[in-house]
Enzyme design. Structure first.
Site, PDB file in Angstrom:
ATOM      1  N   HIS A  84       0.822  -1.220   0.000  1.00 13.85           N
ATOM      2  CA  HIS A  84       0.000   0.000   0.000  1.00 13.85           C
ATOM      3  C   HIS A  84       0.854   1.267   0.000  1.00 13.85           C
ATOM      4  O   HIS A  84       0.366   2.332  -0.331  1.00 13.85           O
ATOM      5  CB  HIS A  84      -1.045  -0.015   1.118  1.00 13.85           C
ATOM      6  CG  HIS A  84      -0.583   0.391   2.483  1.00 13.85           C
ATOM      7  ND1 HIS A  84      -0.265  -0.511   3.469  1.00 13.85           N
ATOM      8  CD2 HIS A  84      -0.397   1.609   3.040  1.00 13.85           C
ATOM      9  CE1 HIS A  84       0.087   0.135   4.564  1.00 13.85           C
ATOM     10  NE2 HIS A  84       0.024   1.422   4.333  1.00 13.85           N
ATOM     11  N   ASP A 211       0.944  -7.625   2.551  1.00 12.19           N
ATOM     12  CA  ASP A 211       1.082  -6.209   2.186  1.00 12.19           C
ATOM     13  C   ASP A 211       2.563  -5.808   2.035  1.00 12.19           C
ATOM     14  O   ASP A 211       3.102  -5.088   2.864  1.00 12.19           O
ATOM     15  CB  ASP A 211       0.397  -5.355   3.254  1.00 12.19           C
ATOM     16  CG  ASP A 211       0.189  -3.906   2.815  1.00 12.19           C
ATOM     17  OD1 ASP A 211       0.812  -3.491   1.821  1.00 12.19           O
ATOM     18  OD2 ASP A 211      -0.590  -3.193   3.475  1.00 12.19           O
ATOM     19  N   SER A 641       3.868   2.264   8.553  1.00 15.39           N
ATOM     20  CA  SER A 641       3.681   1.249   7.532  1.00 15.39           C
ATOM     21  C   SER A 641       4.988   1.035   6.798  1.00 15.39           C
ATOM     22  O   SER A 641       5.663   1.987   6.435  1.00 15.39           O
ATOM     23  CB  SER A 641       2.612   1.682   6.546  1.00 15.39           C
ATOM     24  OG  SER A 641       1.374   1.338   7.066  1.00 15.39           O
TER      25      SER A 641
HETATM   26  N1  ARG Z   1      -4.775   0.876   7.454  1.00 18.01           N
HETATM   27  C1  ARG Z   1      -3.438   0.862   6.950  1.00 18.01           C
HETATM   28  C2  ARG Z   1      -2.774   2.249   7.110  1.00 18.01           C
HETATM   29  O1  ARG Z   1      -3.298   3.113   7.719  1.00 18.01           O
HETATM   30  C3  ARG Z   1      -3.381   0.343   5.560  1.00 18.01           C
HETATM   31  C4  ARG Z   1      -3.996   1.207   4.519  1.00 18.01           C
HETATM   32  C5  ARG Z   1      -3.952   0.699   3.112  1.00 18.01           C
HETATM   33  N2  ARG Z   1      -4.941  -0.301   2.807  1.00 18.01           N
HETATM   34  C6  ARG Z   1      -6.214  -0.039   2.388  1.00 18.01           C
HETATM   35  N3  ARG Z   1      -7.016  -1.038   2.159  1.00 18.01           N
HETATM   36  N4  ARG Z   1      -6.680   1.152   2.212  1.00 18.01           N
HETATM   37  O2  ARG Z   1      -2.289   2.903   6.266  1.00 18.01           O
HETATM   38  N1  ASP Z   2      -1.330   1.666   7.868  1.00 19.32           N
HETATM   39  C1  ASP Z   2      -0.609   2.712   8.532  1.00 19.32           C
HETATM   40  C2  ASP Z   2       0.439   3.348   7.610  1.00 19.32           C
HETATM   41  O1  ASP Z   2       0.258   3.386   6.431  1.00 19.32           O
HETATM   42  C3  ASP Z   2      -0.020   2.229   9.800  1.00 19.32           C
HETATM   43  C4  ASP Z   2      -0.932   2.463  10.947  1.00 19.32           C
HETATM   44  O2  ASP Z   2      -1.655   3.468  10.943  1.00 19.32           O
HETATM   45  O3  ASP Z   2      -0.897   1.650  11.861  1.00 19.32           O
HETATM   46  O4  ASP Z   2       1.391   3.934   8.047  1.00 19.32           O
END
Ligand code: ARG
Ligand code: ASP
Length: 708
Positions: A84, A211, A641
């Site tokens: 991502h 990921d 991330s």
């Molecule tokens: N929640 C994670 C972070 O804050 C992964 C985000 C990317 N994935 C998604 N399905 N949008 O960035």
């Molecule tokens: N998914 C998040 C990022 O892209 C990580 C988090 O918020 O825990 O940095």
């Protein structure tokens, strides 16, 4: 016998030591954390993590692009980060005919790697406490910062320096960076792996997402940063991570080393209430509308799906986090916990008149300023959600208006003006479906007016009234007039600026964009900034007060992006009654979630076959299953991330990418009982690269230990 007893007690201590909240500054680890980290099982020293001269783990960790973390996993600049995080790049190399998002991508050798203009990998070479110099009363803080920076810049040529406030300006640290600008895409699994479960599973445990993606950092012939060139060579990092394929176990020491973006642990209870009861719900509501519109369109058209994949994911990501945050704060009684702290803060102050005169007023003042901020913050949020993020055409027109004003005031000439707006328009049109944007305008403006009520800018009220509140009609007009169709969608850079501006000023979209923008810049922004300034000053005092009043507590600064270490252990959690989460997921769950043909849970045939044959070889865990993801109690946030998860020896065991839904409120109020970060197991990454990617050469260039 004796030896076993000692080992046994050590183990016991390591087991019962509670996990630790906080994201810690590498240069203070020795003072604040080393003993505890060792007691929890860490076998390396804090010098191995950060040392200015010696190659240390800090030399293997980078800022990937603008907001993620990545790490060096070979002596040839191989970089590991999240799928991502590299999503925008993977998407930019994709088209309907050659859809790398769907198929995945593996460079068979260096010649097949793909360049990514604008993408950088930034190493942190130096961190030093410069508080005394910055807060030296002889000059202003700003002047001191400038002088200190210049001093470092002359001393260390080629590095970029930045001085950041920590603890709201009670401490300042200078950060020296080396920025590499030639970063190429090496490999990415298909989205069915890298984004498995997509937005349904995002922020969720149990998780089965692989990921990850791989890039390579290139340098000039002298191994220093260089702009992209075919002659560049793979960068040889001072340090790269060893990968431990021996596996992780429950209770193991784990630490995450990376770039957490921002947290707000030290807000007063009152502001946490505003965030969870006012700001989050309002932003969520706007995005509910945007997302459901887009979801329908993306399911109906492959073209729209590819174009909007990254945008949708971005909008959905914060939207879902805010929802989780609200639930988490409520269920963990986050506001009450803050109130209790404030009560104790005041109680202790009462017995110390001197301290009380310095800090006694501060919570009340903060509450006052945060309350005054509410109307401005609300309008600001709506401006961002609607005028900047929500309707893309409004954002572009806003930029055009700014350019037009500089042109009209004579600051730029016609050629420069047309070139500037040409760029803006090109970036709008890049991944754009005007029908979707039109629908966004038609559906969110009524909500904007309804919710902001008398805070709605007068010009918007006028437009609304003169059209009987029919925003579908207004949007229809705006997206089909001469300006939008001929001048914007069919932009001609060699055309006349005058003609362009004339058409612009006649358009409805211009009216809306200008009304939103002027209201924001003239009325909201100055007040917002004034109050925010006052708040910052008081937060600084409150922070200093907390540290004085609670000398028994060990404080960590809020995340502000520079390198941090979080440590804890691999462990499950039990967030609500009768629910207990295991710490690890395996291949079994991938198949359980599989829904043929579904856009989030489909699996490619070759991958499915590999899973069904259970050919996990040397990557299987003790039960013969393929480990996929695991969780631990490491305090992380956005920006973490792509961060490496390291074991007691500093070896890579996983790749951080998310947090569990029940604990997303960790940005406001961390709770060790329910906050868990989610990582891809390093073995899953290696297995995918080797079996599905068929690029064993990548594994060969890594240092992998732990195969038995
Ligand atoms: N929640 C994670 C972070 O804050 C992964 C985000 C990317 N994935 C998604 N399905 N949008 O960035
Ligand atoms: N998914 C998040 C990022 O892209 C990580 C988090 O918020 O825990 O940095």
């Amino acid at each position: 016998m004796r030896k076993t007893i000692i080992v046994f007690t050590l183990l016991l201590v390591a087991r019962i030591l509670p996990a630790v909240e906080g994201m810690w500054v590498p240069i203070f680890l020795e003072k604040l954390n080393a003993d505890e980290m060792k007691a929890m099982g860490m076998r390396i020293t804090t010098d191995d993590i950060y040392h200015f001269e010696k190659a240390s783990l800090k030399d293997a960790v980078v800022i990937f692009g603008g907001g993620c973390t990545g790490e060096m996993i070979s002596s040839k600049g191989l970089l590991l980060t999240n799928h991502h995080c590299g999503y925008g790049q993977i998407q930019s190399h994709s088209s309907v005919e050659n859809d790398l998002l769907t198929k995945g991508f593996w460079a068979k050798d260096a010649s097949e790697e793909l360049k990514n203009p604008g993408l950088t990998a930034t190493f942190i070479r130096l961190m030093e406490d410069v508080t005394d110099a910055v807060l030296d009363g002889e000059a202003t803080t700003a002047e001191n910062i400038k002088a200190v920076k210049e001093q470092y810049e002359t001393q260390y040529e080629g590095w970029t320096f930045e001085i950041k406030p920590f603890f709201y300006g009670n401490q300042y640290i200078i950060i020296g960076k080396e920025i590499f600008k030639d970063v190429r895409l090496v490999g990415a699994p298909p989205s069915a792996i890298g984004k498995y479960g997509s937005d349904t599973d995002n922020w969720m445990w149990p998780r089965h997402t692989g990921d990850f993606a791989m890039f390579r950092v290139y340098a000039g012939a002298d191994n220093s940063p260089a702009d992209y060139s075919e002659d560049n060579v793979p960068y040889q990092p001072k340090k790269h991570l060893t990968i431990n394929a021996g596996g992780v176990n429950e209770g193991d020491f784990a630490m995450v080393f990376g770039f957490p973006g921002s947290t707000q642990q030290y807000l007063p209870a009152r502001e946490v209430e505003y965030i969870t009861e006012v700001y989050n719900p309002e932003r969520i509501e706007v995005r509910d509308v945007l997302l459901s519109n887009l979801d329908q369109r993306m399911r109906a058209s492959d073209e729209v799906r590819i174009k909007y994949a990254a945008k949708y994911a971005r909008i959905a990501n914060a939207w879902k986090k805010w929802r989780g945050e609200n639930i988490g704060i409520r269920e963990s009684k986050g506001v009450q916990r803050k109130k209790d702290l404030e009560f104790e803060f005041r109680r202790r102050l009462l017995s110390n008149p001197e301290l009380n005169s310095t800090y006694g007023y501060v919570i009340d003042s903060l509450n006052h300023y945060y309350a005054s901020l509410v109307p401005y913050a609300r309008v600001r949020n709506y401006y961002i959600e609607v005028g900047i993020q929500g309707v893309e055409a409004l954002r572009t027109i806003r930029e055009i208006i700014i350019a037009t004003r500089t042109f009209e005031s004579g600051e730029i000439d016609e050629e420069a003006f047309m070139m500037q707006i040409g760029k803006r328009i090109a970036s709008l049109k890049k991944d754009y479906a005007a029908e979707a944007d039109q629908e966004a305008l038609a559906t969110i403006m009524p909500l904007y007016i309804k919710r902001l009520g008398e805070l709605t800018p007068q010009r918007i009220v006028d437009i609304d009234r003169s059209n009987n509140g029919d925003w579908a009609a207004i949007a229809e007009k705006g997206f089909n007039d001469k300006f939008f169709q001929n001048h914007l969608m069919d932009f001609d850079e060699s055309g006349k600026a005058k003609k362009f501006i004339k058409a612009l000023k006649k358009s409805v979209l211009f009216d809306i964009a200008e009304a939103l923008m002027d209201n924001y810049t003239d009325i909201v922004a100055p007040n917002f900034a004034r109050l925010q300034n006052a708040i910052n000053k008081h937060q600084k005092t409150y922070m200093a007060g907390l540290m004085v009043v609670f000398p028994e507590k060990r404080f960590y600064p809020d995340a502000n992006f520079p390198l941090r270490v979080s440590y804890g252990k691999v462990e499950g959690f039990a967030p609500v009654d009768a629910v207990e989460y295991h710490w690890q997921t395996t291949d079994t769950g991938i198949l359980e979630k599989y829904i043929p043909g579904d856009y989030e849970f489909d699996l490619p045939e070759d991958f499915l076959a590999l899973l069904e044959n259970e050919e996990f070889g040397r990557y299987a865990n003790e039960s013969g299953r393929l480990p996929v993801c695991f969780i631990s109690s490491n305090h992380t946030t956005g920006g973490n991330s792509g961060s490496p998860a390291l074991d007691a020896d500093g070896y890579l065991i996983g790749l951080n990418f998310d947090r569990a839904w029940e604990g997303t409120m960790s940005d406001l109020n961390y709770d060790i009982e329910r906050c868990r970060n989610i990582m891809v197991d390093a073995r899953y990454i290696l297995w995918v690269v080797e079996t599905l990617g068929g690029v064993g050469y990548l594994i060969d260039e890594m240092d992998v230990v732990g195969f038995d």
